[in-house]
Scaffold this active site. Structure first.
Site, PDB file in Angstrom:
ATOM      1  N   ASN A   1      -1.207  -0.415   7.674  1.00  0.00           N
ATOM      2  CA  ASN A   1      -0.613  -1.745   7.881  1.00  0.00           C
ATOM      3  C   ASN A   1       0.133  -2.276   6.655  1.00  0.00           C
ATOM      4  O   ASN A   1       0.361  -3.469   6.514  1.00  0.00           O
ATOM      5  CB  ASN A   1      -1.655  -2.732   8.417  1.00  0.00           C
ATOM      6  CG  ASN A   1      -2.795  -2.982   7.446  1.00  0.00           C
ATOM      7  OD1 ASN A   1      -2.768  -2.482   6.318  1.00  0.00           O
ATOM      8  ND2 ASN A   1      -3.787  -3.738   7.873  1.00  0.00           N
TER       9      ASN A   1
ATOM     10  N   GLU B   1      -9.398 -10.453  -7.294  1.00  0.00           N
ATOM     11  CA  GLU B   1      -8.459  -9.341  -7.148  1.00  0.00           C
ATOM     12  C   GLU B   1      -7.394  -9.361  -8.253  1.00  0.00           C
ATOM     13  O   GLU B   1      -7.018  -8.302  -8.768  1.00  0.00           O
ATOM     14  CB  GLU B   1      -7.819  -9.377  -5.755  1.00  0.00           C
ATOM     15  CG  GLU B   1      -8.837  -9.018  -4.669  1.00  0.00           C
ATOM     16  CD  GLU B   1      -8.361  -9.233  -3.244  1.00  0.00           C
ATOM     17  OE1 GLU B   1      -9.159  -8.940  -2.331  1.00  0.00           O
ATOM     18  OE2 GLU B   1      -7.224  -9.701  -3.034  1.00  0.00           O
TER      19      GLU B   1
ATOM     20  N   TYR C   1     -12.043  -2.818  -2.325  1.00  0.00           N
ATOM     21  CA  TYR C   1     -12.489  -3.062  -0.942  1.00  0.00           C
ATOM     22  C   TYR C   1     -14.011  -3.165  -0.827  1.00  0.00           C
ATOM     23  O   TYR C   1     -14.558  -2.922   0.247  1.00  0.00           O
ATOM     24  CB  TYR C   1     -11.963  -1.945  -0.033  1.00  0.00           C
ATOM     25  CG  TYR C   1     -10.523  -2.143   0.418  1.00  0.00           C
ATOM     26  CD1 TYR C   1     -10.106  -3.330   1.035  1.00  0.00           C
ATOM     27  CD2 TYR C   1      -9.580  -1.131   0.263  1.00  0.00           C
ATOM     28  CE1 TYR C   1      -8.793  -3.502   1.465  1.00  0.00           C
ATOM     29  CE2 TYR C   1      -8.262  -1.298   0.692  1.00  0.00           C
ATOM     30  CZ  TYR C   1      -7.883  -2.483   1.295  1.00  0.00           C
ATOM     31  OH  TYR C   1      -6.582  -2.660   1.735  1.00  0.00           O
TER      32      TYR C   1
ATOM     33  N   THR D   1      -4.383  -8.446  10.773  1.00  0.00           N
ATOM     34  CA  THR D   1      -4.790  -7.152  10.212  1.00  0.00           C
ATOM     35  C   THR D   1      -4.323  -5.975  11.074  1.00  0.00           C
ATOM     36  O   THR D   1      -3.824  -4.983  10.554  1.00  0.00           O
ATOM     37  CB  THR D   1      -6.335  -7.117  10.086  1.00  0.00           C
ATOM     38  OG1 THR D   1      -6.729  -8.206   9.249  1.00  0.00           O
ATOM     39  CG2 THR D   1      -6.810  -5.808   9.496  1.00  0.00           C
TER      40      THR D   1
ATOM     41  N   LYS E   1       0.837  -1.196   0.000  1.00  0.00           N
ATOM     42  CA  LYS E   1       0.000   0.000   0.000  1.00  0.00           C
ATOM     43  C   LYS E   1       0.881   1.259   0.000  1.00  0.00           C
ATOM     44  O   LYS E   1       2.109   1.169   0.200  1.00  0.00           O
ATOM     45  CB  LYS E   1      -0.916  -0.038   1.231  1.00  0.00           C
ATOM     46  CG  LYS E   1      -1.859  -1.262   1.261  1.00  0.00           C
ATOM     47  CD  LYS E   1      -2.803  -1.172   2.458  1.00  0.00           C
ATOM     48  CE  LYS E   1      -3.361  -2.524   2.847  1.00  0.00           C
ATOM     49  NZ  LYS E   1      -4.265  -2.430   4.024  1.00  0.00           N
TER      50      LYS E   1
ATOM     51  N   ARG F   1       3.626  -7.294   8.988  1.00  0.00           N
ATOM     52  CA  ARG F   1       2.981  -6.228   9.775  1.00  0.00           C
ATOM     53  C   ARG F   1       3.526  -6.160  11.196  1.00  0.00           C
ATOM     54  O   ARG F   1       3.678  -5.081  11.767  1.00  0.00           O
ATOM     55  CB  ARG F   1       1.469  -6.435   9.790  1.00  0.00           C
ATOM     56  CG  ARG F   1       0.798  -6.084   8.452  1.00  0.00           C
ATOM     57  CD  ARG F   1      -0.631  -6.578   8.434  1.00  0.00           C
ATOM     58  NE  ARG F   1      -1.375  -6.164   7.251  1.00  0.00           N
ATOM     59  CZ  ARG F   1      -2.525  -6.704   6.871  1.00  0.00           C
ATOM     60  NH1 ARG F   1      -3.056  -7.695   7.579  1.00  0.00           N
ATOM     61  NH2 ARG F   1      -3.151  -6.262   5.795  1.00  0.00           N
TER      62      ARG F   1
ATOM     63  N   HIS G   1      -1.427  -5.620   1.539  1.00  0.00           N
ATOM     64  CA  HIS G   1      -2.682  -6.351   1.345  1.00  0.00           C
ATOM     65  C   HIS G   1      -2.377  -7.735   0.783  1.00  0.00           C
ATOM     66  O   HIS G   1      -1.482  -7.886  -0.036  1.00  0.00           O
ATOM     67  CB  HIS G   1      -3.589  -5.615   0.343  1.00  0.00           C
ATOM     68  CG  HIS G   1      -4.748  -6.445  -0.107  1.00  0.00           C
ATOM     69  ND1 HIS G   1      -5.921  -6.531   0.605  1.00  0.00           N
ATOM     70  CD2 HIS G   1      -4.899  -7.290  -1.167  1.00  0.00           C
ATOM     71  CE1 HIS G   1      -6.748  -7.372  -0.006  1.00  0.00           C
ATOM     72  NE2 HIS G   1      -6.153  -7.839  -1.086  1.00  0.00           N
TER      73      HIS G   1
ATOM     74  N   ARG H   1      -0.861 -14.865   3.682  1.00  0.00           N
ATOM     75  CA  ARG H   1      -1.518 -14.186   4.801  1.00  0.00           C
ATOM     76  C   ARG H   1      -0.721 -14.378   6.095  1.00  0.00           C
ATOM     77  O   ARG H   1      -0.683 -13.504   6.954  1.00  0.00           O
ATOM     78  CB  ARG H   1      -2.934 -14.729   4.987  1.00  0.00           C
ATOM     79  CG  ARG H   1      -3.876 -14.457   3.827  1.00  0.00           C
ATOM     80  CD  ARG H   1      -4.503 -13.105   3.889  1.00  0.00           C
ATOM     81  NE  ARG H   1      -5.351 -12.917   5.051  1.00  0.00           N
ATOM     82  CZ  ARG H   1      -6.116 -11.849   5.245  1.00  0.00           C
ATOM     83  NH1 ARG H   1      -6.140 -10.874   4.335  1.00  0.00           N
ATOM     84  NH2 ARG H   1      -6.849 -11.726   6.324  1.00  0.00           N
TER      85      ARG H   1
ATOM     86  N   PHE I   1     -14.873   2.706   8.497  1.00  0.00           N
ATOM     87  CA  PHE I   1     -13.560   3.161   8.023  1.00  0.00           C
ATOM     88  C   PHE I   1     -13.412   3.065   6.501  1.00  0.00           C
ATOM     89  O   PHE I   1     -12.353   3.387   5.965  1.00  0.00           O
ATOM     90  CB  PHE I   1     -12.442   2.353   8.703  1.00  0.00           C
ATOM     91  CG  PHE I   1     -12.573   0.863   8.545  1.00  0.00           C
ATOM     92  CD1 PHE I   1     -12.113   0.224   7.395  1.00  0.00           C
ATOM     93  CD2 PHE I   1     -13.152   0.086   9.543  1.00  0.00           C
ATOM     94  CE1 PHE I   1     -12.224  -1.148   7.238  1.00  0.00           C
ATOM     95  CE2 PHE I   1     -13.272  -1.299   9.392  1.00  0.00           C
ATOM     96  CZ  PHE I   1     -12.805  -1.911   8.239  1.00  0.00           C
TER      97      PHE I   1
END
Ligand code: DAT
Ligand code: MG
Length: 151
Positions: free
Chosen positions: A114, A128, A51, A93, A11, A104, A117, A87, A59
């Site tokens: 964070n 995606e 998203y 998260t 990100k 993270r 993704h 993941r 948020f």
């Protein structure tokens, strides 16, 4: 080998903080294979598509503003179990809860920043990858290390 593909994105915070090589290195050293990569600034509309599952969360707007606020490094990684294990490499998260040793856990502090993704399952991975990449942007090649990584 049961090959899978997953969508991974660094990100804008991860890009701006100079963490691209650090993050790529972790996927590369694990043995996963990079099959697509590009640096893009997504529009807000695009971020909302990415998203869309979170559109009812408080948020959501801030999250989409943030994702579209600068360059994102979009990637597709391939390997056995890469969706689930990707993941795991990324961590929980909320970085306050991510274990040390995860991306993270080691490199971020708050949930809104964070840095990375990763697709959360086979269906989202497929969607995606299709959202971020055109078919001809995905490469097909045999990695020279495959026989040493998988035996
Ligand atoms: P993940 O990115 O681990 O798949 P998610 O899909 O639940 O997590 O949420 C997407 C992103 O939204 C997440 O990376 C950061 C942001 N986010 C999630 N929960 C949040 C919260 N409670 N407050 C602010 N941002 C949040
Ligand atoms: Mg998610």
């Amino acid at each position: 080998i049961l090959m899978e593909r997953t969508f991974i994105a660094i990100k804008p915070d991860g890009v701006q903080r100079g963490l691209i090589s650090e993050i790529i290195e972790r996927f590369e050293r694990k043995g996963f294979k990079l099959v697509a990569i590009k640096l893009v600034v997504p529009s807000k509309t695009f971020a909302q598509k990415h998203y869309h599952d979170l559109k009812d969360r408080p948020f959501f707007n801030g999250l989409c503003n943030f994702l579209s606020s600068g360059p994102v490094l979009a990637m597709v990684w391939e390997g056995e179990g890469v969706i689930t294990y990707g993941r795991k490499l990324i961590g929980a998260t909320d970085p306050h809860k991510s274990e040390p040793g995860t991306i993270r856990g080691d490199l971020a502090i708050v949930v809104g920043r964070n840095i990375i993704h990763g697709s959360d399952g086979p269906e989202t991975a497929k969607n995606e990858i299709n959202l971020w990449f055109k078919p001809d942007e995905l490469t097909n090649y045999t990695s020279n290390q495959e026989k040493w990584t998988y035996g």
